[in-house]
Motif scaffolding. Sequence first.
Motif, PDB file in Angstrom:
ATOM      1  N   VAL A   1      37.601  32.666 -64.950  1.00 31.91           N
ATOM      2  CA  VAL A   1      38.150  33.994 -64.686  1.00 31.91           C
ATOM      3  C   VAL A   1      39.663  33.959 -64.887  1.00 31.91           C
ATOM      4  N   GLU A   2      40.163  34.892 -65.670  1.00 36.37           N
ATOM      5  CA  GLU A   2      41.603  34.957 -65.915  1.00 36.37           C
ATOM      6  C   GLU A   2      42.340  35.287 -64.618  1.00 36.37           C
ATOM      7  N   ALA A   3      43.371  34.530 -64.322  1.00 37.59           N
ATOM      8  CA  ALA A   3      44.099  34.724 -63.065  1.00 37.59           C
ATOM      9  C   ALA A   3      45.591  34.563 -63.303  1.00 37.59           C
ATOM     10  N   PHE A   4      46.366  35.255 -62.487  1.00 35.42           N
ATOM     11  CA  PHE A   4      47.829  35.136 -62.509  1.00 35.42           C
ATOM     12  C   PHE A   4      48.226  34.414 -61.233  1.00 35.42           C
ATOM     13  N   LEU A   5      48.789  33.230 -61.364  1.00 38.10           N
ATOM     14  CA  LEU A   5      49.185  32.423 -60.208  1.00 38.10           C
ATOM     15  C   LEU A   5      50.698  32.378 -60.096  1.00 38.10           C
ATOM     16  N   ILE A   6      51.185  32.649 -58.896  1.00 40.68           N
ATOM     17  CA  ILE A   6      52.627  32.627 -58.641  1.00 40.68           C
ATOM     18  C   ILE A   6      52.902  31.543 -57.599  1.00 40.68           C
ATOM     19  N   PRO A   7      53.704  30.560 -57.924  1.00 42.62           N
ATOM     20  CA  PRO A   7      53.984  29.488 -56.960  1.00 42.62           C
ATOM     21  C   PRO A   7      54.959  29.946 -55.884  1.00 42.62           C
ATOM     22  N   PRO A   8      54.975  29.277 -54.740  1.00 41.55           N
ATOM     23  CA  PRO A   8      55.969  29.616 -53.709  1.00 41.55           C
ATOM     24  C   PRO A   8      57.359  29.178 -54.157  1.00 41.55           C
ATOM     25  N   ASP A   9      58.378  29.764 -53.537  1.00 37.14           N
ATOM     26  CA  ASP A   9      59.750  29.354 -53.837  1.00 37.14           C
ATOM     27  C   ASP A   9      60.564  29.338 -52.547  1.00 37.14           C
ATOM     28  N   ASP A  10      61.834  29.050 -52.655  1.00 36.22           N
ATOM     29  CA  ASP A  10      62.683  28.969 -51.467  1.00 36.22           C
ATOM     30  C   ASP A  10      63.401  30.288 -51.179  1.00 36.22           C
ATOM     31  N   GLN A  11      62.964  31.374 -51.821  1.00 33.56           N
ATOM     32  CA  GLN A  11      63.564  32.688 -51.603  1.00 33.56           C
ATOM     33  C   GLN A  11      62.679  33.574 -50.730  1.00 33.56           C
ATOM     34  N   GLY A  12      61.703  32.989 -50.075  1.00 29.45           N
ATOM     35  CA  GLY A  12      60.826  33.768 -49.213  1.00 29.45           C
ATOM     36  C   GLY A  12      59.514  34.149 -49.852  1.00 29.45           C
ATOM     37  N   ASN A  13      59.336  33.809 -51.116  1.00 33.12           N
ATOM     38  CA  ASN A  13      58.065  34.110 -51.773  1.00 33.12           C
ATOM     39  C   ASN A  13      57.028  33.034 -51.481  1.00 33.12           C
ATOM     40  N   VAL A  14      55.793  33.473 -51.307  1.00 35.95           N
ATOM     41  CA  VAL A  14      54.689  32.564 -50.990  1.00 35.95           C
ATOM     42  C   VAL A  14      53.770  32.444 -52.195  1.00 35.95           C
ATOM     43  N   ALA A  15      52.810  31.522 -52.111  1.00 33.24           N
ATOM     44  CA  ALA A  15      51.859  31.310 -53.210  1.00 33.24           C
ATOM     45  C   ALA A  15      50.903  32.499 -53.289  1.00 33.24           C
ATOM     46  N   ILE A  16      50.633  32.935 -54.530  1.00 34.48           N
ATOM     47  CA  ILE A  16      49.822  34.139 -54.751  1.00 34.48           C
ATOM     48  C   ILE A  16      48.872  33.905 -55.913  1.00 34.48           C
ATOM     49  N   ALA A  17      47.654  34.445 -55.781  1.00 37.19           N
ATOM     50  CA  ALA A  17      46.708  34.502 -56.903  1.00 37.19           C
ATOM     51  C   ALA A  17      46.262  35.948 -57.077  1.00 37.19           C
ATOM     52  N   TYR A  18      46.175  36.390 -58.319  1.00 45.70           N
ATOM     53  CA  TYR A  18      45.815  37.779 -58.654  1.00 45.70           C
ATOM     54  C   TYR A  18      44.783  37.699 -59.761  1.00 45.70           C
ATOM     55  N   PHE A  19      43.608  38.302 -59.560  1.00 42.40           N
ATOM     56  CA  PHE A  19      42.594  38.276 -60.608  1.00 42.40           C
ATOM     57  C   PHE A  19      41.586  39.400 -60.405  1.00 42.40           C
ATOM     58  N   ASN A  20      40.870  39.707 -61.496  1.00 47.24           N
ATOM     59  CA  ASN A  20      39.768  40.658 -61.442  1.00 47.24           C
ATOM     60  C   ASN A  20      38.477  39.856 -61.490  1.00 47.24           C
ATOM     61  N   VAL A  21      37.560  40.210 -60.607  1.00 45.99           N
ATOM     62  CA  VAL A  21      36.252  39.557 -60.623  1.00 45.99           C
ATOM     63  C   VAL A  21      35.212  40.608 -60.256  1.00 45.99           C
ATOM     64  N   GLY A  22      34.136  40.668 -61.082  1.00 47.22           N
ATOM     65  CA  GLY A  22      33.157  41.713 -60.853  1.00 47.22           C
ATOM     66  C   GLY A  22      33.815  43.073 -60.931  1.00 47.22           C
ATOM     67  N   ASP A  23      33.594  43.884 -59.935  1.00 50.28           N
ATOM     68  CA  ASP A  23      34.190  45.220 -59.924  1.00 50.28           C
ATOM     69  C   ASP A  23      35.441  45.270 -59.066  1.00 50.28           C
ATOM     70  N   ALA A  24      36.007  44.109 -58.717  1.00 44.29           N
ATOM     71  CA  ALA A  24      37.120  44.071 -57.759  1.00 44.29           C
ATOM     72  C   ALA A  24      38.382  43.475 -58.368  1.00 44.29           C
ATOM     73  N   LEU A  25      39.505  43.996 -57.884  1.00 41.33           N
ATOM     74  CA  LEU A  25      40.790  43.367 -58.109  1.00 41.33           C
ATOM     75  C   LEU A  25      41.123  42.616 -56.813  1.00 41.33           C
ATOM     76  N   VAL A  26      41.361  41.331 -56.920  1.00 40.69           N
ATOM     77  CA  VAL A  26      41.567  40.503 -55.738  1.00 40.69           C
ATOM     78  C   VAL A  26      42.980  39.931 -55.755  1.00 40.69           C
ATOM     79  N   VAL A  27      43.656  40.026 -54.617  1.00 42.83           N
ATOM     80  CA  VAL A  27      44.955  39.376 -54.450  1.00 42.83           C
ATOM     81  C   VAL A  27      44.854  38.447 -53.246  1.00 42.83           C
ATOM     82  N   ILE A  28      45.214  37.204 -53.439  1.00 42.85           N
ATOM     83  CA  ILE A  28      45.199  36.222 -52.354  1.00 42.85           C
ATOM     84  C   ILE A  28      46.624  35.729 -52.153  1.00 42.85           C
ATOM     85  N   VAL A  29      47.102  35.821 -50.925  1.00 42.14           N
ATOM     86  CA  VAL A  29      48.486  35.477 -50.610  1.00 42.14           C
ATOM     87  C   VAL A  29      48.486  34.419 -49.510  1.00 42.14           C
ATOM     88  N   GLY A  30      49.204  33.331 -49.715  1.00 41.07           N
ATOM     89  CA  GLY A  30      49.304  32.295 -48.698  1.00 41.07           C
ATOM     90  C   GLY A  30      50.387  32.618 -47.688  1.00 41.07           C
TER      91      GLY A  30
END
Lengths: 200, 221
Positions: free
Chosen positions: A148-177
């Motif tokens: 499944v195609e996914a967009f992964l964003i790594p955490p950084d030291d500016q307050g951003n956390v690890a994130i995954a964004y993808f479409n699966v089935g009929d859903a758009l899913v965002v997972i945030v650490g």
Amino acid sequence: MLGPKGDSGLRRRPRIRTALGVGAALAMVGVLLAIGQFDSGGEPSDRQTIQRGLFPGGPVPGGKAVSLEEAEQSFPMANYRPNSGFASDNQITGVWLRTDEDPVLHITYESGAVVEIRPAKGSQSTTVFAQAQIRDGVPGEITKIQGVEAFLIPPDDQGNVAIAYFNVGDALVVIVGDASSTIAEVSAVSESVVSDASTR
Amino acid sequence: VTFLTLVWLLGAFPLGAQAIPCANNAGYGTRGLQADHQFGSRVTNNLVINPASTCSIVRSIYIVNSALNFVEVGWFENGPDYPGDPCDDVSTPHILVYAKVAGHIKCKPATPALNAGQSYSFRVDNPDHDNDFVYYWAGDQTPDISLGYFATGFTRGYAQSGDERTATSDSLRADFSGLNSLGGGGGWHNFENPSTYSEGNVSGFAICSWSGGHLEVKSSC
């Protein structure tokens, strides 16, 4: 550049010199006490941050807090959920649901992870979304999670956390650490969601 | 030796960075929420600059889709002891151009500085419903001043106003006179009387009437 005049002056005012020395020492003690007070007063003041985007009613405006059972009954689409060590049903701490024409399901976990699901219909594909974000300077990468195609964003030291964004089935899913999550942990949650979707 | 020691101490522990502590009361203030889907928000006057000088302060308007997806424009000031929030450290008021997209923070750096004691207007909208929210300064004027845009991945949300800061003393005025939200048909709707809200973790502060229906956050009214 202390010359005879300066030396002479110091010799002529021994009491004043002593008083200045004691005063300086007391000032230093005061400085140290002040620093100690600021550094030990609970949360370090230099790490407070303003939390934006919070508002009455929880993290989903127009929605409400519900039980997992209510969410399963009312969310108008498949309710994919992870089952990993980082996020599973027995670790859920909150469920928020909006069921209007822009429905969204927002689940929080003990680990600090958040899983947000909404209909993929009408949203951009993962690639189009990711390319737009990358143009804006978001330091993520397009990859695949179990095909499944996914967009992964790594955490950084500016307050951003690890994130995954993808479409699966009929859903758009965002997972945030949370602040301590690694991209590997968020990827593991993503794999679990994709596995759940493949069994339905 | 005493003088040199003092110089060394001041060098090792610069007093300017933490001279005035701020209480841990981030996130209090007043909020408005337009309970309808909106594609933009603007305040046409009186987003007043009220600097906190040593603590963080943000006054802004939002379009919120969820806690993971929102756009925000207004002004902010970070004291010298608040590094990294939201994207630049500024010790005087500057324009805030901010978004959270799928949980990731976006923030335009090096935005224009504003003058304390003045009033400014702002606007953020998505008139084409195309996932790109455009930010404006002087949002009550035509033409107004573009601050650029962010690609967001969402098209609509709920209009919201916000005042937030970390500080203990001076009052925080929440004047949202001239607040409007952009409907799906492209028209601006009046949003003059936002509901009020004070974060639960900031006991000791009250929302007080200031004037003309405007609000003020103080330790007591």
